[in-house]
Scaffold this motif. Structure first.
Motif, short mmCIF file in Angstrom:
data_model
loop_
_atom_site.label_atom_id
_atom_site.label_comp_id
_atom_site.label_asym_id
_atom_site.label_seq_id
_atom_site.Cartn_x
_atom_site.Cartn_y
_atom_site.Cartn_z
N LYS A 31 94.86 -36.80 -36.37
CA LYS A 31 94.98 -37.07 -34.93
C LYS A 31 96.21 -37.91 -34.63
O LYS A 31 96.73 -37.89 -33.54
CB LYS A 31 93.73 -37.81 -34.41
N LYS A 32 96.67 -38.67 -35.64
CA LYS A 32 97.88 -39.48 -35.49
C LYS A 32 99.07 -38.68 -36.00
O LYS A 32 98.92 -37.83 -36.88
CB LYS A 32 97.75 -40.78 -36.28
N PRO A 33 100.26 -38.93 -35.48
CA PRO A 33 101.45 -38.22 -35.97
C PRO A 33 101.67 -38.49 -37.47
O PRO A 33 101.48 -39.61 -37.94
CB PRO A 33 102.60 -38.81 -35.16
N GLN A 46 103.26 -42.33 -29.02
CA GLN A 46 103.96 -42.24 -27.73
C GLN A 46 105.38 -41.68 -27.87
O GLN A 46 105.99 -41.31 -26.88
CB GLN A 46 103.97 -43.59 -27.01
N ASP A 47 105.89 -41.60 -29.10
CA ASP A 47 107.24 -41.07 -29.30
C ASP A 47 107.26 -39.55 -29.48
O ASP A 47 108.33 -38.94 -29.47
CB ASP A 47 107.90 -41.70 -30.53
N ILE A 48 106.09 -38.94 -29.66
CA ILE A 48 106.01 -37.49 -29.90
C ILE A 48 105.49 -36.81 -28.64
O ILE A 48 104.50 -37.25 -28.04
CB ILE A 48 105.07 -37.18 -31.09
N ILE A 49 106.11 -35.73 -28.25
CA ILE A 49 105.72 -34.99 -27.05
C ILE A 49 104.38 -34.30 -27.24
O ILE A 49 103.52 -34.36 -26.37
CB ILE A 49 106.81 -33.95 -26.70
N TRP A 54 103.17 -31.03 -33.61
CA TRP A 54 103.98 -31.71 -34.63
C TRP A 54 103.26 -31.70 -35.97
O TRP A 54 103.81 -31.33 -37.00
CB TRP A 54 104.25 -33.13 -34.16
N ASN A 55 101.99 -32.10 -35.95
CA ASN A 55 101.20 -32.14 -37.18
C ASN A 55 100.98 -30.75 -37.76
O ASN A 55 101.07 -30.55 -38.98
CB ASN A 55 99.86 -32.82 -36.93
N LYS A 56 100.70 -29.77 -36.90
CA LYS A 56 100.45 -28.41 -37.36
C LYS A 56 101.69 -27.82 -38.05
O LYS A 56 101.59 -27.23 -39.11
CB LYS A 56 100.03 -27.53 -36.19
N LYS A 57 102.85 -28.02 -37.44
CA LYS A 57 104.08 -27.47 -38.03
C LYS A 57 104.39 -28.12 -39.38
O LYS A 57 104.79 -27.44 -40.32
CB LYS A 57 105.25 -27.67 -37.07
N HIS A 58 104.18 -29.43 -39.48
CA HIS A 58 104.40 -30.08 -40.77
C HIS A 58 103.35 -29.65 -41.80
O HIS A 58 103.69 -29.42 -42.97
CB HIS A 58 104.38 -31.61 -40.61
N GLY A 59 102.12 -29.52 -41.37
CA GLY A 59 101.07 -29.08 -42.29
C GLY A 59 101.32 -27.67 -42.81
O GLY A 59 101.18 -27.40 -44.01
N ILE A 60 101.70 -26.78 -41.93
CA ILE A 60 101.99 -25.40 -42.34
C ILE A 60 103.17 -25.36 -43.31
O ILE A 60 103.18 -24.58 -44.26
CB ILE A 60 102.23 -24.50 -41.11
N MET A 61 104.14 -26.24 -43.09
CA MET A 61 105.28 -26.31 -44.00
C MET A 61 104.82 -26.64 -45.42
O MET A 61 105.22 -25.99 -46.39
CB MET A 61 106.27 -27.37 -43.50
N TRP A 62 103.94 -27.63 -45.57
CA TRP A 62 103.48 -28.02 -46.90
C TRP A 62 102.54 -26.97 -47.50
O TRP A 62 102.59 -26.72 -48.71
CB TRP A 62 102.80 -29.39 -46.85
N ILE A 63 101.72 -26.34 -46.69
CA ILE A 63 100.84 -25.27 -47.19
C ILE A 63 101.69 -24.10 -47.69
O ILE A 63 101.42 -23.54 -48.76
CB ILE A 63 99.85 -24.83 -46.10
N THR A 64 102.72 -23.75 -46.95
CA THR A 64 103.61 -22.65 -47.35
C THR A 64 104.30 -22.97 -48.67
O THR A 64 104.42 -22.11 -49.55
CB THR A 64 104.67 -22.39 -46.25
N TYR A 65 104.72 -24.19 -48.83
CA TYR A 65 105.37 -24.61 -50.08
C TYR A 65 104.38 -24.48 -51.25
O TYR A 65 104.72 -23.93 -52.30
CB TYR A 65 105.88 -26.03 -49.93
N ARG A 110 112.98 -31.34 -31.55
CA ARG A 110 112.11 -30.63 -30.60
C ARG A 110 110.98 -31.50 -30.06
O ARG A 110 110.61 -31.39 -28.89
CB ARG A 110 111.54 -29.39 -31.28
N TYR A 111 110.38 -32.34 -30.90
CA TYR A 111 109.15 -33.03 -30.51
C TYR A 111 109.31 -34.52 -30.21
O TYR A 111 108.40 -35.12 -29.65
CB TYR A 111 108.07 -32.84 -31.59
N TYR A 112 110.41 -35.14 -30.60
CA TYR A 112 110.59 -36.55 -30.26
C TYR A 112 110.93 -36.66 -28.77
O TYR A 112 111.74 -35.91 -28.26
CB TYR A 112 111.72 -37.16 -31.09
N ARG A 113 110.32 -37.62 -28.11
CA ARG A 113 110.64 -37.88 -26.70
C ARG A 113 112.11 -38.28 -26.57
O ARG A 113 112.82 -37.79 -25.71
CB ARG A 113 109.77 -39.02 -26.18
N TYR A 114 112.51 -39.17 -27.41
CA TYR A 114 113.90 -39.62 -27.45
C TYR A 114 114.36 -39.42 -28.86
O TYR A 114 113.96 -40.16 -29.76
CB TYR A 114 114.01 -41.10 -27.05
N PHE A 115 115.18 -38.41 -29.09
CA PHE A 115 115.60 -38.08 -30.45
C PHE A 115 116.28 -39.26 -31.10
O PHE A 115 117.19 -39.86 -30.54
CB PHE A 115 116.53 -36.87 -30.46
N VAL A 116 115.80 -39.61 -32.27
CA VAL A 116 116.31 -40.77 -33.02
C VAL A 116 117.46 -40.34 -33.89
O VAL A 116 117.45 -39.38 -34.55
CB VAL A 116 115.19 -41.38 -33.90
#
Length: 116
Positions: A31-33, A46-49, A54-65, A110-116
């Motif tokens: 539930k947390k970023p 609050q920094d993620i749109i 965000w979590n799903k895309k990162h999770g799929i990346m690791w599952i694919t790997y 894509r997902y940061y409110r203010y890109f760091v």
């Protein structure tokens, strides 16, 4: 590849793959970023749109790997040339890492409110 070598590497790659897939599943359910790797602090909520995306895309990346590690290992069963088999195994272990880093940077834009 000799059968004993193959079985040992299958166990090692299998355990690593299960770990990566487990990380991916836990990131999707979080539930947390989530952070990308250990040296990067996870973003604040609050920094993620869109935290679930965000979590799903990162999770799929690791599952694919993880799945790709096992998939190439299974393909190597049918390759009789040890040099090609080892090259594939090393390649599928190393090549996805810079790709994942590039993808993470793209997700930050894509997902940061203010890109760091």
């Amino acid at each position: 590849m000799e059968m004993a070598e193959y079985m040992i590497s299958l166990v090692i790659y299998g355990l690593i793959s299960l770990l990566l897939i487990g990380i991916g599943v836990s990131e999707i359910r979080s539930k947390k970023p989530v952070g990308f790797y250990t040296h990067e602090k996870p973003p604040r909520k609050q920094d993620i749109i869109d935290v679930p995306a965000w979590n799903k895309k990162h999770g799929i990346m690791w599952i694919t790997y993880g799945v790709s590690l096992i998939g190439v290992h299974i393909i190597c069963i049918f390759i009789r040339n040890a040099v090609i088999a080892y090259t594939l195994l090393i390649g599928v272990t190393i090549v996805p890492l810079p790709i994942a880093m590039w993808y993470h940077a793209r997700l930050k834009k894509r997902y940061y409110r203010y890109f760091v």
